[in-house]
Design a protein around this motif. Sequence first.
Motif, PDB file in Angstrom:
ATOM      1  N   ALA A   1      -3.807 -60.582  -9.899  1.00 25.26           N
ATOM      2  CA  ALA A   1      -2.810 -61.475 -10.150  1.00 25.26           C
ATOM      3  C   ALA A   1      -1.286 -60.831 -10.531  1.00 25.26           C
ATOM      4  N   GLU A   2      -1.281 -59.648 -10.845  1.00 28.00           N
ATOM      5  CA  GLU A   2      -0.124 -58.891 -10.758  1.00 28.00           C
ATOM      6  C   GLU A   2       0.514 -58.510  -9.623  1.00 28.00           C
ATOM      7  N   GLU A   3      -0.225 -57.960  -8.774  1.00 18.84           N
ATOM      8  CA  GLU A   3       0.369 -57.687  -7.481  1.00 18.84           C
ATOM      9  C   GLU A   3       0.573 -59.061  -6.743  1.00 18.84           C
ATOM     10  N   GLU A   4      -0.387 -60.005  -6.831  1.00 18.42           N
ATOM     11  CA  GLU A   4       0.006 -61.368  -6.156  1.00 18.42           C
ATOM     12  C   GLU A   4       1.200 -62.011  -6.591  1.00 18.42           C
ATOM     13  N   THR A   5       1.425 -62.061  -8.082  1.00 19.50           N
ATOM     14  CA  THR A   5       2.602 -62.435  -8.563  1.00 19.50           C
ATOM     15  C   THR A   5       3.877 -61.723  -8.066  1.00 19.50           C
ATOM     16  N   ASP A   6       3.673 -60.441  -8.107  1.00 17.41           N
ATOM     17  CA  ASP A   6       4.989 -59.752  -7.723  1.00 17.41           C
ATOM     18  C   ASP A   6       5.328 -59.971  -6.207  1.00 17.41           C
TER      19      ASP A   6
END
Length: 165
Positions: A64-69
């Motif tokens: 999620a963090e990578e996808e959101t970034d």
Amino acid sequence: MDDITALILDDHDAFRRGFARLDDADGPEQLRAVWEPLAVHLEIHAEAEERILYPHLLNKGDDAEEETDDAIRDHNKIRDAIADAGRHEVGTDGWWQAVWAARKENSEHLAEEEDGALADFRRHATSQLRADLGAQWLRFYGEHPSGRGLTFTDKDPDRYIADNR
């Protein structure tokens, strides 16, 4: 009730059709008639995702963090290209370069989001949450026709993630 991921995919299809319509537009008036609503829709969509989908993905997804970034950075690039198009007369070389940049960034973003963030979210969110967010999505569009009341500005991905964790 509509699932938020289905509503997002509906928008993605509309964006693909909108950019394809630009290929067939003849002259500045037709280009403007296609581009202006498409540009606003792209802006509203990004804002809706940032307010409704991505805060929930951050708390549910595997990557999620990578996808959101990545999504926030993509949205910023699309916003910047839309703003650049607005600095040129419709149909000129500068305008086409900016619109092409928006199209390219959008196409890459849609593919990444469909294969990454949306798939990740569907695997981890309940059907009830997806329906509840779908209702929020529809209300958001209803509350902001033609982007009314929204400001379309770039966001710092790190700050966005920190604020929405």
